[in-house]
Design a protein around this motif. Structure first.
Motif, PDB file in Angstrom:
ATOM      1  N   CYS A   1       0.835  -1.207   0.000  1.00  0.00           N
ATOM      2  CA  CYS A   1       0.000   0.000   0.000  1.00  0.00           C
ATOM      3  C   CYS A   1       0.869   1.256   0.000  1.00  0.00           C
ATOM      4  CB  CYS A   1      -0.936   0.003   1.210  1.00  0.00           C
ATOM      5  SG  CYS A   1      -2.290  -1.168   1.104  1.00  0.00           S
ATOM      6  N   VAL A   2       1.917   1.266   0.808  1.00  0.00           N
ATOM      7  CA  VAL A   2       2.816   2.419   0.858  1.00  0.00           C
ATOM      8  C   VAL A   2       3.498   2.605  -0.496  1.00  0.00           C
ATOM      9  CG1 VAL A   2       4.943   3.305   1.907  1.00  0.00           C
ATOM     10  CG2 VAL A   2       3.145   2.358   3.356  1.00  0.00           C
ATOM     11  N   LEU A   3       3.910   1.503  -1.111  1.00  0.00           N
ATOM     12  CA  LEU A   3       4.531   1.586  -2.434  1.00  0.00           C
ATOM     13  C   LEU A   3       3.556   2.161  -3.460  1.00  0.00           C
ATOM     14  CD1 LEU A   3       6.893   0.907  -4.369  1.00  0.00           C
ATOM     15  CD2 LEU A   3       5.805  -1.314  -4.689  1.00  0.00           C
ATOM     16  N   PHE A   4       2.325   1.637  -3.486  1.00  0.00           N
ATOM     17  CA  PHE A   4       1.318   2.157  -4.412  1.00  0.00           C
ATOM     18  C   PHE A   4       1.027   3.628  -4.129  1.00  0.00           C
ATOM     19  CE2 PHE A   4      -0.629  -2.307  -4.947  1.00  0.00           C
ATOM     20  CZ  PHE A   4       0.214  -2.575  -6.007  1.00  0.00           C
ATOM     21  N   GLY A   5       0.912   3.972  -2.842  1.00  0.00           N
ATOM     22  CA  GLY A   5       0.659   5.362  -2.479  1.00  0.00           C
ATOM     23  C   GLY A   5       1.770   6.280  -2.941  1.00  0.00           C
ATOM     24  N   GLY A   6       3.003   5.863  -2.738  1.00  0.00           N
ATOM     25  CA  GLY A   6       4.138   6.658  -3.192  1.00  0.00           C
ATOM     26  C   GLY A   6       4.158   6.817  -4.700  1.00  0.00           C
ATOM     27  N   LEU A   7       3.817   5.745  -5.415  1.00  0.00           N
ATOM     28  CA  LEU A   7       3.784   5.826  -6.876  1.00  0.00           C
ATOM     29  C   LEU A   7       2.701   6.782  -7.359  1.00  0.00           C
ATOM     30  CD1 LEU A   7       4.342   2.098  -7.893  1.00  0.00           C
ATOM     31  CD2 LEU A   7       5.915   4.011  -8.198  1.00  0.00           C
ATOM     32  N   PHE A   8       1.530   6.703  -6.755  1.00  0.00           N
ATOM     33  CA  PHE A   8       0.451   7.615  -7.149  1.00  0.00           C
ATOM     34  C   PHE A   8       0.816   9.069  -6.861  1.00  0.00           C
ATOM     35  CE2 PHE A   8      -2.498   3.938  -7.152  1.00  0.00           C
ATOM     36  CZ  PHE A   8      -3.102   4.179  -8.364  1.00  0.00           C
TER      37      PHE A   8
ATOM     38  N   PHE B   1      -2.637   9.312  -1.107  1.00  0.00           N
ATOM     39  CA  PHE B   1      -2.755   9.510   0.341  1.00  0.00           C
ATOM     40  C   PHE B   1      -3.654   8.461   0.979  1.00  0.00           C
ATOM     41  CE2 PHE B   1      -1.286  13.969  -0.420  1.00  0.00           C
ATOM     42  CZ  PHE B   1      -0.175  13.892   0.405  1.00  0.00           C
ATOM     43  N   ILE B   2      -4.672   7.988   0.247  1.00  0.00           N
ATOM     44  CA  ILE B   2      -5.525   6.915   0.780  1.00  0.00           C
ATOM     45  C   ILE B   2      -4.696   5.658   1.018  1.00  0.00           C
ATOM     46  CG2 ILE B   2      -7.385   5.311   0.152  1.00  0.00           C
ATOM     47  CD1 ILE B   2      -8.825   7.742  -1.108  1.00  0.00           C
ATOM     48  N   PHE B   3      -3.807   5.329   0.087  1.00  0.00           N
ATOM     49  CA  PHE B   3      -2.939   4.160   0.259  1.00  0.00           C
ATOM     50  C   PHE B   3      -1.861   4.398   1.306  1.00  0.00           C
ATOM     51  CE2 PHE B   3      -4.383   2.707  -3.971  1.00  0.00           C
ATOM     52  CZ  PHE B   3      -4.598   1.377  -3.688  1.00  0.00           C
ATOM     53  N   LEU B   4      -1.485   5.634   1.518  1.00  0.00           N
ATOM     54  CA  LEU B   4      -0.335   5.945   2.361  1.00  0.00           C
ATOM     55  C   LEU B   4      -0.681   6.110   3.839  1.00  0.00           C
ATOM     56  CD1 LEU B   4       2.618   6.306   1.703  1.00  0.00           C
ATOM     57  CD2 LEU B   4       2.229   8.742   1.486  1.00  0.00           C
ATOM     58  N   LEU B   5      -1.793   6.720   4.139  1.00  0.00           N
ATOM     59  CA  LEU B   5      -2.137   7.015   5.535  1.00  0.00           C
ATOM     60  C   LEU B   5      -2.662   5.761   6.240  1.00  0.00           C
ATOM     61  CD1 LEU B   5      -3.851  10.467   4.969  1.00  0.00           C
ATOM     62  CD2 LEU B   5      -1.545  10.032   5.821  1.00  0.00           C
TER      63      LEU B   5
END
Length: 130
Positions: free
Chosen positions: A77-84, A97-101
Motif C-alpha cells: 500500500c505504501v509503495l502504491f501510495g508513493g507511486l500515485f 494519500f488513501i494508500f499511504l495514511l
C-alpha cells in the motif's frame, strides 16, 4: 489485463488535466502549482516515514519467528501510495494519500487482499492449463 488498464491510462490523465485547469481558474496558476509541489513533498516524506516504520516492524516480527504478512500488505500500500503521489494531479494525490495514511489504509487493505487473491488464483489456473 491490458483491456482494463488502457481506459484508465486514457481517462485518468484527462480528468487530471480538467481538474488542474479548473483549480487554476479557481485559486490561480501559481497556487495550483505550489499545491501540487507541496503534496509531492508531503507524500515523499510520508512514504519514507511509513516505509521505514513498516520495515522496522517487519524486522522485529521476523526476529521473533513470525511471518510479517500484514506488514507486507502495508508495504504494498505504501509503495502504491508513493507511486500515485509521483504523478502530478489532485486525483492521483488523493488516491496516493488513501494508500499511504494508516487509518485509510485499513479500509483499502481488504480490497487489495481480495484483488491479490483473485489475481494469483487466476494465474495458478492458467499455469495448470498450459
Amino acid at each position: 489485463m491490458v483491456r482494463k488498464l488502457l481506459p484508465l491510462l486514457l481517462i485518468v490523465p484527462a480528468v487530471e488535466v480538467m481538474i488542474l485547469i479548473y483549480s487554476s481558474h479557481l485559486i490561480g496558476v501559481m497556487s495550483t502549482f505550489l499545491l501540487i509541489i507541496a503534496t509531492s513533498f508531503i507524500g515523499a516524506f510520508l512514504a519514507k516515514k511509513q516505509g521505514t516504520s513498516l520495515f522496522q516492524k517487519a524486522q522485529r516480527q521476523m526476529s521473533q519467528g513470525h511471518v510479517p504478512s500484514g506488514e507486507i500488505l502495508d508495504g504494498m500500500c505504501v509503495l502504491f501510495g508513493g507511486l500515485f503521489l509521483l504523478f502530478p494531479g489532485f486525483l492521483t494525490d488523493v488516491v496516493g494519500f488513501i494508500f499511504l495514511l494508516p487509518f485509510t489504509r485499513r479500509i483499502v487493505k481488504p480490497f487489495l487482499l481480495t484483488w491479490l487473491r483473485r489475481f494469483f488464483q487466476g494465474r495458478n489456473r492458467m499455469t495448470i492449463i498450459r
